[in-house]
Write a protein that holds these residues in place. Structure first.
Motif, short mmCIF file in Angstrom:
data_model
loop_
_atom_site.label_atom_id
_atom_site.label_comp_id
_atom_site.label_asym_id
_atom_site.label_seq_id
_atom_site.Cartn_x
_atom_site.Cartn_y
_atom_site.Cartn_z
N ILE A 80 33.25 26.02 58.47
CA ILE A 80 34.78 26.62 58.80
C ILE A 80 35.42 25.28 58.06
O ILE A 80 35.11 24.16 58.48
N SER A 118 37.38 23.12 59.00
CA SER A 118 37.99 22.38 60.18
C SER A 118 37.16 21.40 60.35
O SER A 118 36.09 21.41 60.11
N ASN A 139 42.44 21.68 61.09
CA ASN A 139 42.20 22.82 59.76
C ASN A 139 42.81 22.29 58.84
O ASN A 139 44.29 21.96 58.61
N ILE A 188 42.46 29.63 57.99
CA ILE A 188 41.08 29.45 58.55
C ILE A 188 40.29 30.27 57.19
O ILE A 188 40.58 31.23 57.14
N ILE A 212 35.76 28.47 66.95
CA ILE A 212 37.18 28.40 66.57
C ILE A 212 38.27 29.29 67.13
O ILE A 212 39.24 29.48 66.70
#
Length: 880
Positions: free
Chosen positions: A58, A60, A239, A738, A764
């Motif tokens: 992801i 992030s 993020n 995201i 998340i």
């Protein structure tokens, strides 16, 4: 409405669904938030378990939570008018560096440019914890008699926040109260401070000139980076994503003006310019910061206020000594040489000061705040589109630009950012089984969000008794032989899907797009009735490329005035089109005529617990547009399979997100649901037992407003109809950053994205509330965006697997496609209905362009001119 401490909806652990349905009983809560925690939406009941697990990354990065306290100060800057953020930032910098350096000697503070300042240590502001300062800025020129302007800045401490609450919050042991929200806001301001001082910023994005593309019309695309501190389950993360900024072309103002009008001759920028072109150019450059030179040669930044109507040689003014000069004469005298282009227009900067176009230069890095023209949007999307691996690589480069470890602001606040991508386990949900009509292989199992309709018959095909073919193209581009071939192919395509065409020969009419179109359409319908002895079921309309105005006229006539189905085809696409093209056209035609294309097998239908699905959205005017309203749409299923939908729409106050008329809109739709089930499906009683409402376009900050304002209206609509369905309210979010990336290539689809059905609710997700990310569609171009689902209210006790399966299934019943879509069909339809609002206005009136009167008067005018849908179209999916 239940108290906040209870979460929203009935107590957990009750009924979850009837027999044969995905709506199964709730599972026991797993790592549920502590009992004393209050939430805006529903508390997370459990995590999903269905589907095949795959590892994903992801975009992030985990960050530490700083130790100690965050000190929050209110900032009050005294000025006659509201100052821009950039000016406030300059004043605050001057306060720290010049006016009161000892107060800030041990720290770096975060300032949001408005009213909030955050510090990791307590500032010495005296016994009252507040102080006022006189701040001046260096003047751009010393050649002035006026003293420098003094601004008063008052700082006052309003809160001291222990960062321990953030640790408790992400662990699910602390409610998201004002202190938590303020601490998160502070950290977002802190990580923005360094980039904001180096690059142009917009919201949480900033843009660098390292990767650019000329968009044309005086605009340049810059690659940028988005960053946001987000609380998630058991961690705080940042993020980071790619974003795109549209900038004004830097350099000579003349060049910007010429690029905007698409010419290269400066002599065109004179009083002879057509008014419409000059007004458009003036709007485009208003607000642009330009650099000019004072008579003493000192450079100065000014803001363009407007474009003049006449050139420098014709614009005159009175000097202090009473003599009159033209602008051209003045600059010749002060600069010692004549203007190169004395007849060119001027720009007004400051209070009535006029500067010739040739003496102004556009400063670099200025964002265009106005909407990008339609003809530029394709190029913008191409620039913004990046394949998953390219996007990840660009995000990693962005980390180097962000350089959190080198930021003095980040270090002073005690933040440490891990430069390793966040990874977690996602699950690939099993797609619902789809059912078509009788024939060969009526059952379909989608693969990665796609399926083939070859040899399939529509679930409930419609009948076309007679039809009219209207052609707006010229003979030389679309001759009679081509028209006959297109008509024959249309008939073959419809029949291949099961649609009955009683008479294959259409009534063909060529219409001049410059003539009386409405009269000609009426005449074509009358001719059909005269020849076929039945009124036309459908108008198939062939329009040329760029025929958007014709499309609007046809749709207004068919959907609003006449009440007849219309199907527009672009001439280039339908000429020599293959059978697949006509099968796709059949999908749209069938539902416009009352048919049903496909249904899910058991997932959305439960005879024991009939469920109605609604979707709602609001569309706002383009950035910069004034006096124009917003449009609200609500769409509802009416059949037991959640495959057939009807819509209602309203005009409402400009830029208001909450739907004002939601009660009446919901009431109308629920009445249609019950009427259809009684009359078409012969089901009594017809009242739904469940009402699942998907709401689009709402930000997290508006969740409470939706619960306080819209939910009661939905309940009132049910009460007035004397029905009591159990209500579930879900917000579907698309405006987030995201992105999900498969770790292994074998888990990716052909586009490199995670497959359709990828769902994530761990790692998340929100620390306490019931949410999940679902990527329900297969990838095409670029990196797919999952939809973010937040359950705000739930009387149906739906567990995570149920809610996810239900939402995924709804993404498969979008009528116009043989692919699953990115959001549930009712929400997708609501978005489409909003976008088609202009067809409700008379296309030959000027109302759609108005925007000059008072907002309240204008809203009433829009409401009066907004014509309702024809009664014959109300129960049809005219919007498909």
């Amino acid at each position: 409405m239940p108290p906040r401490g209870q979460g929203r909806g009935a107590p957990r652990g009750g009924r979850g669904g009837g027999r044969g349905s995905v709506l199964a009983p709730s599972q026991p809560a797993h790592q549920a938030p502590a009992a004393h925690i209050t939430t805006v939406g529903v508390k997370r009941p459990n995590f999903g378990t269905s589907g095949r697990a795959i590892p994903i990354n992801i975009n992030s990065f985990k960050t530490t939570i700083p130790e100690g306290y965050i000190y929050h100060y209110d900032v009050a800057i005294t000025s006659e008018k509201i100052l821009p953020v950039a000016m406030n930032m300059r004043l605050m910098k001057a306060l720290q560096d010049t006016i009161a350096p000892t107060i800030f000697a041990e720290t770096r503070v975060g300032f949001d440019g408005r009213k909030n300042l955050y510090s990791p240590i307590e500032l010495n502001l005296g016994p009252n914890e507040s102080a006022e300062f006189d701040v001046t800025l260096p003047r751009p020129t010393t050649n002035t008699d006026r003293p420098p302007k003094v601004y008063k800045i008052k700082l006052a401490r309003v809160a001291r926040i222990n960062t321990e609450i953030l640790k408790r919050f992400i662990a699910g042991q602390q409610s998201q109260d004002n202190a938590v929200s303020t601490a998160l806001m502070a950290l977002n301001v802190v990580i923005k401070m360094d980039p904001a001082q180096k690059f142009p910023t917009k919201g949480r994005s900033f843009f660098t000139p390292s990767e650019t593309r000329n968009l044309g019309s005086g605009m340049v695309l810059w690659r940028g980076y988005f960053q946001s501190v987000r609380p998630t389950l058991d961690r705080l993360s940042i993020n980071v994503d790619i974003s795109t900024g549209v900038m004004y072309q830097a350099g000579p103002l003349i060049d910007l003006c010429l690029a905007f009008i698409g010419r290269n001759n400066p002599a065109l920028l004179t009083r002879q310019m057509p008014d419409r072109e000059r007004i458009a150019l003036g709007r485009f450059i208003t607000g642009v910061r330009v650099q000019t030179q004072d008579p003493n040669g000192e450079a100065r930044a000014r803001v363009v206020r407007k474009l003049t109507k006449v050139g420098a040689s014709e614009s005159s003014f009175t000097m202090r000594d009473g003599s009159v000069r033209t602008v051209a004469q003045y600059f010749q005298e002060t600069r010692g040489r004549p203007l190169r282009f004395p007849t060119l227009l001027c720009v007004e900067v400051g209070q009535g000061a006029l500067i010739p176009l040739e003496l102004a230069s556009v400063l670099p890095g200025q964002l265009v705040r106005k909407e990008v023209p339609d003809d530029k949007k394709t190029a913008l999307v191409e620039f913004a589109t990046m394949k998953p691996k390219e996007r990840l690589e660009s995000i990693r480069k962005g980390l180097q630009v962000l350089a959190y470890g080198q930021s003095e602001y980040v270090r002073k606040f005690g933040l440490t950012v891990d430069n390793t991508l966040l990874s977690t386990q996602a699950r690939i949900l099993k797609a619902p089984t789809l059912k078509y009509g009788p024939g060969n292989a009526p059952i379909v199992n989608p693969t990665n969000g796609m399926w083939n309709m070859a040899d399939k018959r529509l679930f409930r095909p419609a009948t076309i008794a007679a039809w009219v073919m209207v052609i707006f193209e010229t003979q030389n581009r679309f001759n009679d032989a081509v028209a006959s071939k297109v008509a024959a192919d249309f008939v073959s395509g419809m029949r291949s899907t099961g649609i009955t065409i009683t008479d294959p020969a259409p009534v063909v009419r060529r219409i001049n797009g410059q003539g009386n179109i409405v009269q000609e359409l009426q005449a074509a319908g009358a001719a059909c009735f005269q020849q076929k002895k039945v009124p036309p079921t459908l108008f198939v309309v062939v329009i040329p490329e760029g025929g958007n105005d014709l499309y609007t006229i046809v749709k207004h006539w068919g959907d609003v005035k006449k009440g007849v189905a219309t199907q527009c085809l672009k001439s280039r696409k339908c000429t020599n089109a293959k059978i697949q093209f006509w099968a796709n056209v059949a999908l749209k035609v069938n539902v416009k005529l009352g048919g049903i294309n496909v249904v899910t097998d058991t997932v959305l239908s439960d005879p024991h617990t009939p469920t109605v699905f609604l979707g709602a959205d609001v569309m706002h005017p383009a950035p910069g547009a004034t006096g124009r309203p917003s449009f609200a749409a609500v769409v509802s299923s009416v059949d037991s399979n959640a495959a057939k939908y009807v819509a209602t729409q309203r005009v409402q106050t400009s830029r208001q997100e909450l739907i004002t008329d939601l009660k009446d809109m919901t009431k109308d739709l629920l009445a249609n649901y019950m009427s259809y089930r009684e009359q078409a499906e012969k089901v009594k009683p017809s009242a739904p037992k469940r009402l699942i409402f998907y709401r689009d376009g709402v930000s997290e900050g508006q969740f409470q407003q939706v619960l306080d304002n819209e939910l009661p209206l939905i309940k009132q609509a049910c009460q007035e109809l004397k029905i009591a369905p159990r209500i579930t309210l879900v917000v579907v979010g698309k405006r987030h950053h995201i992105r999900l990336f498969p770790v292994n290539d074998r888990d990716a689809d052909r586009s490199g994205n995670c497959p359709a059905g990828t769902v994530v609710d761990r790692d998340i997700g929100h620390p306490t509330e019931f949410d999940f990310y679902l990527q329900s569609h297969g990838g095409l171009l670029g990196t797919s965006r999952p939809a973010h689902y937040s359950v705000l209210y739930d009387e149906n006790n739906l567990n995570a697997d149920t809610m996810q399966a239900l939402s995924f299934a709804l993404c498969h019943v979008y009528a116009a496609s043989t692919r699953s879509v990115s959001i549930p069909a009712p929400v997708y339809y609501a978005d489409t209905v909003c976008a088609r609002a202009k067809i409700h206005f008379d296309p030959f009136s000027q109302q759609s362009e108005s925007g000059t009167t008072e907002a309240s008067e204008n809203l009433e005018k829009f409401k009066q001119d907004y014509l309702p849908l024809h009664k014959d179209q109300k129960l049809r999916m005219y919007f498909s």
